[in-house]
Design an enzyme around this catalytic site. Sequence first.
Site, PDB file in Angstrom:
ATOM      1  N   TYR A 102       3.783  -1.553   7.369  1.00 27.04           N
ATOM      2  CA  TYR A 102       4.612  -1.772   6.179  1.00 27.04           C
ATOM      3  C   TYR A 102       4.066  -0.923   5.035  1.00 27.04           C
ATOM      4  CZ  TYR A 102       6.714  -4.262   2.198  1.00 27.04           C
ATOM      5  OH  TYR A 102       7.390  -4.592   1.048  1.00 27.04           O
ATOM      6  N   LYS A 159      -2.718  -3.510  -4.792  1.00 24.55           N
ATOM      7  CA  LYS A 159      -3.467  -4.765  -4.639  1.00 24.55           C
ATOM      8  C   LYS A 159      -4.807  -4.739  -5.414  1.00 24.55           C
ATOM      9  CE  LYS A 159      -0.643  -6.154  -0.896  1.00 24.55           C
ATOM     10  NZ  LYS A 159      -0.095  -5.307   0.162  1.00 24.55           N
ATOM     11  N   ASP A 199      -2.247   4.849   3.943  1.00 22.24           N
ATOM     12  CA  ASP A 199      -1.765   3.806   3.035  1.00 22.24           C
ATOM     13  C   ASP A 199      -2.843   2.734   2.965  1.00 22.24           C
ATOM     14  OD1 ASP A 199      -0.600   1.788   1.651  1.00 22.24           O
ATOM     15  OD2 ASP A 199       1.202   1.631   2.893  1.00 22.24           O
TER      16      ASP A 199
HETATM   17  C1  LIG Z   1       1.437  -4.608   0.052  1.00 22.98           C
HETATM   18  C2  LIG Z   1       1.560  -3.290   0.699  1.00 22.98           C
HETATM   19  C3  LIG Z   1       2.411  -2.288   0.177  1.00 22.98           C
HETATM   20  C4  LIG Z   1       3.373  -2.532  -0.930  1.00 22.98           C
HETATM   21  O1  LIG Z   1       2.747  -2.814  -2.141  1.00 22.98           O
HETATM   22  P1  LIG Z   1       3.591  -3.613  -3.275  1.00 22.98           P
HETATM   23  O2  LIG Z   1       2.652  -3.628  -4.441  1.00 22.98           O
HETATM   24  O3  LIG Z   1       3.896  -4.965  -2.711  1.00 22.98           O
HETATM   25  O4  LIG Z   1       4.811  -2.825  -3.541  1.00 22.98           O
HETATM   26  C5  LIG Z   1       2.364  -1.042   0.757  1.00 22.98           C
HETATM   27  N1  LIG Z   1       1.556  -0.773   1.785  1.00 22.98           N
HETATM   28  C6  LIG Z   1       0.744  -1.710   2.312  1.00 22.98           C
HETATM   29  C7  LIG Z   1      -0.159  -1.343   3.434  1.00 22.98           C
HETATM   30  C8  LIG Z   1       0.733  -3.003   1.798  1.00 22.98           C
HETATM   31  O5  LIG Z   1      -0.047  -3.935   2.351  1.00 22.98           O
END
Ligand SMILES: *Cc1c(COP(=O)(O)O)cnc(C)c1O
Length: 364
Positions: free
Chosen positions: A81, A204, A176
């Site tokens: 994701y 995060k 990511d």
């Molecule tokens: C949480 C998450 C996102 C998205 O971040 P948001 O601040 O919720 O838009 C993207 N990539 C990874 C791996 C994530 O865990």
Amino acid sequence: MILGHAQEEVVEAITQAAARGTSYGAPTEAESRLAEQIIEAVPSIEKVRLVNSGTEATMSALRVARGATGRNKVIKFSGNYHGHVDSLLVAAGSAAATLGAPDSPGVTPGAAADTIVLSYNDVSGLQNAFAQQGDEIAAVILEPVVGNMGCVVPTMEFLQTMRDLTSQHGSILIFDEVMTGFRVAFGGAQERFGITPDMTTLGKIVGGGMPLGAYGGRKDIMDQVLPAGKVFQAGTLSGNPVAVAAGSTTLDILKKSPPYEALEKMGERLAAGLSSAASDAGIPHTVARVGSMMTLFFNPDPVTCWDQADRCDRDAFGRYFWGLIGEGVYMPCSQFEALFFSRLHDEAIIDETIDAARKTLAAF
Ligand SMILES: *Cc1c(COP(=O)(O)O)cnc(C)c1O
């Protein structure tokens, strides 16, 4: 919230920043300082841009990768994701999987047409894709430890192959690290595994609980972004002083007193405890863990990709989740979301969690 909720110094920094002003629509010294902290911490980042969320970070990184290479195609891995970016909302893990809707209504076929979906940890799938269309691939994006189909660990061969192929074909490798950054090590999964991508996205922890994301990487790639280059990206609230204060203070604390050894120990303890609780109850399971990220899968076999994660017993997870709620423990509410804990989760809390799981699983 690696430092726990409402950490005193973070709240103090937020309060002081807010009292000075919440948004200027212009860069601030504090923003530059956070940028320096990120550059110092994350091996791949020579230049960085702050944005407002992880979604914005991956969306922008992809645009820059496409702009820099002049190519359209992007490889992602099923079960990974990357936020609710249209072109990446295919085979996208936790929320989508739990709701049984891997693709979202509202995403046009066109938006996803240039996205190639491969299976995580599938080295030959990667080799084939590059053999067939390597020169059209702008970027490969992945979670270097997956958190969004439950915790799934990459093999070193998978990461190394990806690093080699992207270099050979002039494609941009994007880690990511929105979840893994400052979590599996201060410098993220790239520090932990010793593999340096071309670009990195953060979210995060980097915002200390406030809306903040970041993307960065090699200087020559980041120089494609306006005003140095031609790739457009902007944001009125990006790098706003309140979010920056929370992020900067969080990184200061993590650097000054690194929690990573303690998190590793507690992680080991929790993983062993959950696993033995499930074994004693005779429940088929497997536990995957990297540092303070982990998942108890209701699946007898190791989970290395989405097809395997998809075979988990979702009903068993549901009973486990609600049983733990009854015991006062709030776990992530999906089989496909990794659990992570903070530096405040000490031995007593970890043991209490294991006891609650033991009780719940024994009653299955
Ligand atoms: C949480 C998450 C996102 C998205 O971040 P948001 O601040 O919720 O838009 C993207 N990539 C990874 C791996 C994530 O865990």
